[in-house]
Write an enzyme that holds these catalytic residues in place. Structure first.
Site, short mmCIF file in Angstrom:
data_model
loop_
_atom_site.label_atom_id
_atom_site.label_comp_id
_atom_site.label_asym_id
_atom_site.label_seq_id
_atom_site.Cartn_x
_atom_site.Cartn_y
_atom_site.Cartn_z
N ARG A 109 87.21 3.26 -5.27
CA ARG A 109 87.62 2.63 -6.52
C ARG A 109 86.61 2.85 -7.64
NH1 ARG A 109 90.59 -2.62 -3.93
NH2 ARG A 109 92.68 -1.77 -4.20
N LYS A 143 106.46 -7.39 6.67
CA LYS A 143 107.50 -8.37 6.43
C LYS A 143 108.53 -7.90 5.43
CE LYS A 143 105.59 -12.74 7.47
NZ LYS A 143 105.50 -14.06 6.84
N GLY A 189 98.36 -0.93 0.30
CA GLY A 189 97.01 -0.98 0.88
C GLY A 189 96.94 -0.41 2.29
N GLY A 220 99.85 -3.95 -4.79
CA GLY A 220 100.85 -4.85 -5.36
C GLY A 220 101.41 -4.35 -6.68
P1 ADP Z 1 101.26 -1.94 2.83
O1 ADP Z 1 99.94 -2.64 2.70
O2 ADP Z 1 101.13 -0.47 3.00
O3 ADP Z 1 102.21 -2.33 1.73
P2 ADP Z 1 102.21 -3.96 4.64
O4 ADP Z 1 101.08 -4.83 4.25
O5 ADP Z 1 103.57 -4.35 4.22
O6 ADP Z 1 101.93 -2.45 4.20
O7 ADP Z 1 102.28 -3.85 6.22
C1 ADP Z 1 101.22 -3.40 7.00
C2 ADP Z 1 101.20 -4.11 8.32
O8 ADP Z 1 102.47 -4.02 8.96
C3 ADP Z 1 100.22 -3.52 9.28
O9 ADP Z 1 99.19 -4.45 9.51
C4 ADP Z 1 101.03 -3.27 10.55
O10 ADP Z 1 100.37 -3.65 11.73
C5 ADP Z 1 102.24 -4.14 10.33
N1 ADP Z 1 103.40 -3.70 11.13
C6 ADP Z 1 103.98 -2.49 11.13
N2 ADP Z 1 104.96 -2.45 12.05
C7 ADP Z 1 105.00 -3.66 12.64
C8 ADP Z 1 105.80 -4.23 13.67
N3 ADP Z 1 106.75 -3.54 14.29
N4 ADP Z 1 105.57 -5.52 14.00
C9 ADP Z 1 104.60 -6.22 13.38
N5 ADP Z 1 103.81 -5.74 12.42
C10 ADP Z 1 104.01 -4.48 12.05
MG MG Z 2 99.28 -4.66 3.18
#
Ligand code: ADP
Ligand code: MG
Length: 400
Positions: A37, A199, A356, A379
């Protein structure tokens, strides 16, 4: 709407108050774990300093909640910044007040001053007008290069900007807006979105907005199970956001069915007896998830199906890991999809990765420089793609 940038205003001899995103990860010992960053902001800082401006930098670090927390001081960042640029870097342990004003006023052209963590002040996240006015005294024009916090209307990102006639984007901000707004405006088709992560709740707005704009959405990760539930499949003890089932059903209907359907869900997945790396796990077809098991990754057949869509795409946006990638046994789906995205980039496909954890996964796989654009704003990039206006961007001068 295009925004003015540092290129569009007179900056020689002026004091630029610049919001940057120095919210770097720290090690347990308080060292900088990753300086990406800081490096990302260098272009704007260097440009302004070279043009003969004095640059007053402000940033947040972590979540000190409006009180001083020595563990979250930006001092360590000031040292690192000093190593990375050729201009002198000073640091002051405050953001406002007489001392700070004196120091800012005494800066010579080409000098850089980093203020202390803006979130040491309650007024920052409250977008307090008095705090914003105190910050504004330090400069005579404003630039925001902190794309990662542009979705927050805080004093240093939004409130303070109103107090300047010249309020422009930095170069990192400019690039992020160009790429992400470009995805929404005129993507080369087919445009495929790959969504995953934990989620549904945090991503449903994204699915909704993207459905109107992309050709296909392939969904993996924990998100998929709420969609399975919505179409009547058993998911065992997999992650499900009960309250979003109706909305997922609605989106599935809107996305259509058959060959021309817009949403692709996994056809198989890896299930484990617990969300733990070292427990029994196996691949099952979607719909055959045993009652007590948990879906932890997409299966090989799904990877093939998703790959088929990806190799036909001309534009790809990826957010969200395909499985619990932090556990080596369940990182395969994320790794293979990331590899496909890197490979098609080489074939000339425009590929953008945001979020992230997705970016962390990409870094872990050493593939970050193998995609067209890695968004630094988790975000912020998602909100922009959801179709929301970002307050830290809205407030900047429109160009022309
Ligand atoms: P990003 O930060 O890229 O937007 P998220 O924060 O939405 O992604 O999600 C990342 C998390 O999702 C990771 O910690 C990963 O372990 C979790 N994850 C991915 N697949 C599953 C699953 N099948 N069940 C539970 N958690 C999951
Ligand atoms: Mg995340």
């Amino acid at each position: 709407m295009r925004k003015k940038t540092l290129r569009d205003i007179e900056i020689a001899g002026r004091k630029i108050l610049m919001r940057v995103d120095f919210n770097v990860p720290l090690t347990k010992d308080g060292d900088i774990a990753d300086d990406t960053r800081i490096r990302a902001a260098l272009e704007s800082i260097d440009f302004a300093a070279k043009k003969g401006a004095s640059v007053i930098l402000m940033s947040h670090l972590g979540r000190p909640k409006g009180a001083v927390d020595p563990a979250l001081s930006l001092k360590v960042v000031a040292y690192r910044l000093g190593e990375l640029i050729s201009h002198p870097v000073r640091f002051i342990e405050a953001c406002i007040g007489e001392e700070v004003e004196k120091k800012a006023a005494s800066l010579a052209p080409g000098e850089v001053l980093l203020l202390e963590n803006v979130r040491f002040y309650e007024g920052e996240t409250k977008n307090d007008q008095v705090f914003a006015r105190q910050l504004a005294r330090l400069g005579d024009c404003f630039s925001n290069d902190a794309f990662g916090t542009a979705h927050r209307a805080h004093a240093s990102t939004e409130g303070v900007a109103h107090l300047f006639d010249d309020r422009v984007a930095g170069f990192l901000m400019e690039r992020e807006l160009e790429v992400l707004e470009g995805l929404l405006a005129e993507p080369e088709r087919p445009f495929v979105a790959v969504l995953g992560g934990a989620k549904v709740s945090g991503k449903i707005g994204l699915v909704k907005n993207l459905l109107d704009r992309v050709d296909r959405i392939v969904i993996g990760g924990g998100m998929a199970y709420t969609f399975f539930k919505a179409v009547g499949l058993e998911v065992g003890r997999s992650l499900v956001d009960e309250e979003y089932i109706p909305l997922c059903r609605e989106l599935m209907e809107k996305a259509g069915s058959g060959k021309e359907r817009q949403i692709f869900l996994p056809v198989d997945c890896i299930v484990a007896s617990e969300a733990d790396n070292d427990v029994p796990h196996k691949t099952v077809s979607t719909g055959d998830i045993p009652e007590d098991w948990i879906g932890v990754d997409i299966g090989e057949k799904t990877i093939e199906v998703f790959k088929e869509e990806l190799v036909r795409a001309r534009t790809v946006f990826w957010n969200g890991p395909m499985g619990i990638f932090e556990m080596p046994n369940y990182a395969g789906g994320t790794r293979k999809i990331a590899k496909v995205i890197a490979d098609i980039t080489e074939e000339g496909v425009m590929t953008v990765v945001g979020g992230g954890d997705s970016v962390a996964a990409l870094n872990q796989l050493h593939l970050a420089d193998k995609v067209t654009h890695v968004s630094t704003g988790g975000g912020a990039s998602l909100e922009l793609l959801e179709g929301k206006k970002l307050p830290g961007v809205e407030v900047l001068n429109d160009s022309g």
